[in-house]
Design a protein around this motif. Structure first.
Motif, PDB file in Angstrom:
ATOM      1  N   GLN A 127     -69.968  32.087 -15.368  1.00  0.00           N
ATOM      2  CA  GLN A 127     -69.486  30.799 -15.861  1.00  0.00           C
ATOM      3  C   GLN A 127     -70.316  30.354 -17.065  1.00  0.00           C
ATOM      4  OE1 GLN A 127     -69.178  27.930 -12.617  1.00  0.00           O
ATOM      5  NE2 GLN A 127     -68.744  29.589 -11.186  1.00  0.00           N
ATOM      6  N   ALA A 128     -71.614  30.546 -16.973  1.00  0.00           N
ATOM      7  CA  ALA A 128     -72.491  30.177 -18.085  1.00  0.00           C
ATOM      8  C   ALA A 128     -72.176  31.009 -19.327  1.00  0.00           C
ATOM      9  CB  ALA A 128     -73.955  30.358 -17.681  1.00  0.00           C
ATOM     10  N   LEU A 133     -69.823  31.324 -24.798  1.00  0.00           N
ATOM     11  CA  LEU A 133     -68.844  31.895 -25.725  1.00  0.00           C
ATOM     12  C   LEU A 133     -67.913  30.816 -26.265  1.00  0.00           C
ATOM     13  CD1 LEU A 133     -67.945  35.140 -23.731  1.00  0.00           C
ATOM     14  CD2 LEU A 133     -69.347  34.989 -25.803  1.00  0.00           C
ATOM     15  N   LEU A 134     -67.508  29.900 -25.388  1.00  0.00           N
ATOM     16  CA  LEU A 134     -66.660  28.797 -25.832  1.00  0.00           C
ATOM     17  C   LEU A 134     -67.395  27.930 -26.853  1.00  0.00           C
ATOM     18  CD1 LEU A 134     -64.100  27.064 -25.586  1.00  0.00           C
ATOM     19  CD2 LEU A 134     -65.175  25.912 -23.631  1.00  0.00           C
ATOM     20  N   ALA A 135     -68.668  27.671 -26.602  1.00  0.00           N
ATOM     21  CA  ALA A 135     -69.447  26.866 -27.542  1.00  0.00           C
ATOM     22  C   ALA A 135     -69.524  27.531 -28.909  1.00  0.00           C
ATOM     23  CB  ALA A 135     -70.850  26.633 -26.983  1.00  0.00           C
ATOM     24  N   HIS A 148     -68.260  39.442 -30.889  1.00  0.00           N
ATOM     25  CA  HIS A 148     -69.393  40.367 -30.900  1.00  0.00           C
ATOM     26  C   HIS A 148     -70.422  39.988 -29.833  1.00  0.00           C
ATOM     27  CE1 HIS A 148     -68.374  42.965 -34.256  1.00  0.00           C
ATOM     28  NE2 HIS A 148     -67.925  41.904 -34.908  1.00  0.00           N
ATOM     29  N   ALA A 149     -70.446  38.733 -29.423  1.00  0.00           N
ATOM     30  CA  ALA A 149     -71.310  38.347 -28.307  1.00  0.00           C
ATOM     31  C   ALA A 149     -70.710  38.743 -26.960  1.00  0.00           C
ATOM     32  CB  ALA A 149     -71.541  36.831 -28.342  1.00  0.00           C
ATOM     33  N   MET A 185     -58.838  28.398 -23.894  1.00  0.00           N
ATOM     34  CA  MET A 185     -60.005  28.988 -23.261  1.00  0.00           C
ATOM     35  C   MET A 185     -60.792  27.931 -22.482  1.00  0.00           C
ATOM     36  SD  MET A 185     -63.082  31.108 -25.107  1.00  0.00           S
ATOM     37  CE  MET A 185     -64.471  31.796 -24.211  1.00  0.00           C
ATOM     38  N   ALA A 186     -60.957  26.757 -23.085  1.00  0.00           N
ATOM     39  CA  ALA A 186     -61.687  25.680 -22.413  1.00  0.00           C
ATOM     40  C   ALA A 186     -60.976  25.272 -21.133  1.00  0.00           C
ATOM     41  CB  ALA A 186     -61.815  24.487 -23.357  1.00  0.00           C
ATOM     42  N   HIS A 187     -59.652  25.228 -21.183  1.00  0.00           N
ATOM     43  CA  HIS A 187     -58.883  24.821 -20.011  1.00  0.00           C
ATOM     44  C   HIS A 187     -58.946  25.902 -18.922  1.00  0.00           C
ATOM     45  CE1 HIS A 187     -56.180  22.208 -17.953  1.00  0.00           C
ATOM     46  NE2 HIS A 187     -55.157  23.041 -17.972  1.00  0.00           N
TER      47      HIS A 187
END
Length: 268
Positions: A127-128, A133-135, A148-149, A185-187
């Motif tokens: 989850q983290a 990735l979303l950030a 790439h991350a 993605m956030a949802h």
């Protein structure tokens, strides 16, 4: 374009091939296109049904309610719409968690279940990762930075030894016309955060096998084996979490063999 209209969402799906039905449930940040490596290998043997899960692909709106349970309800509704009383099922990553929920709620709809690089586990670490990735996606970073991350968590290390392979994968993702939006993605992250694994019934109500990747970083092999104890398991060498991209032929062969051992009565 084939679509299933439900009260709160219009579900897009793809159908390919011929033969007994095989429902293919994609994982986090993935849609029907994520099964591309398996389509040419399995479509001569199965009718492939590939939905775009809520928040992904051409399913709309992206802010419709999401949870693993709701995703499973969508899959059951799609099979009903297609007049398919029973299907073989494969679920990858979070798609496997959805498939297990489908097995719990609608056991009579499943002829056989293949769990690919997945297990009923809830990892705060994962989850983290997706929050991070979303950030990145929400920041001013270059559009390919989050990919790439993410890729080291997906691909086997050997992919990085192939000149240009990782850059090509990033370019393909960025040019894909139906890529998941940042908002989607956030949802969808809410579904991952809200997932509560069930204790697996013993025996399971349908024949089930697990295909686990030797180099899986998202669902570590020892943890998956422990969570799936008692389920026939095949460990795929030289594969990471993207097991069907790293080893498509091995995955296809196991799916075909298992489905053939558990035929759908009356299926062509």
């Amino acid at each position: 374009m084939p679509k299933l209209t439900l009260p709160d969402v219009t579900l897009h799906y793809e159908i390919d091939g011929s033969g007994p039905p095989l429902l293919m449930i994609a994982g986090m940040v993935s849609d029907s296109a994520s099964w591309a490596p398996l389509v040419p290998l399995l479509s001569p043997h199965f009718t492939l049904i590939r939905p775009d899960n809520r928040t992904t692909g051409r399913t709309a709106p992206v802010d419709a309610a999401v949870s693993v349970e709701i995703y499973a309800e969508d899959c059951a509704a799609l099979l009903d719409r297609l007049n398919i009383p029973k299907a073989h099922v494969i679920g990858h990553s979070m798609g496997g968690m959805i498939a297990l929920e489908l097995l719990h709620a609608y056991p009579d709809q499943i002829a056989s279940l293949t769990l690919a690089a997945t297990a009923p586990v809830r990892l705060t670490r994962n989850q983290a990762l997706f929050k991070a990735l979303l950030a990145i996606r929400q920041s001013d970073a270059a559009p390919d930075t989050w990919l790439h991350a993410f890729f080291p968590w997906l691909f086997t290390p050997a992919v990085y030894d192939i000149p240009g392979a990782v850059d090509a994968a990033a370019a393909a993702s960025l040019t894909y016309a139906h890529a998941q939006t940042v908002g989607g993605m956030a949802h969808q992250l809410g579904a991952l955060e809200g997932y509560q694994p069930r204790t697996l019934a013993s025996p399971l109500p349908a024949p089930t096998q697990a295909l686990l990747a030797q180099d899986d970083m998202l669902i570590p092999l020892p943890m998956a084996q422990q969570a799936l104890a008692g389920i026939p398991t095949h460990i795929i060498p030289d594969a990471g979490h993207s097991i069907h991209w790293d080893a498509p032929q091995a995955v296809a062969d196991h799916v075909k063999s298992f489905a053939n051992s558990n035929p759908i009565t009356g299926a062509p």
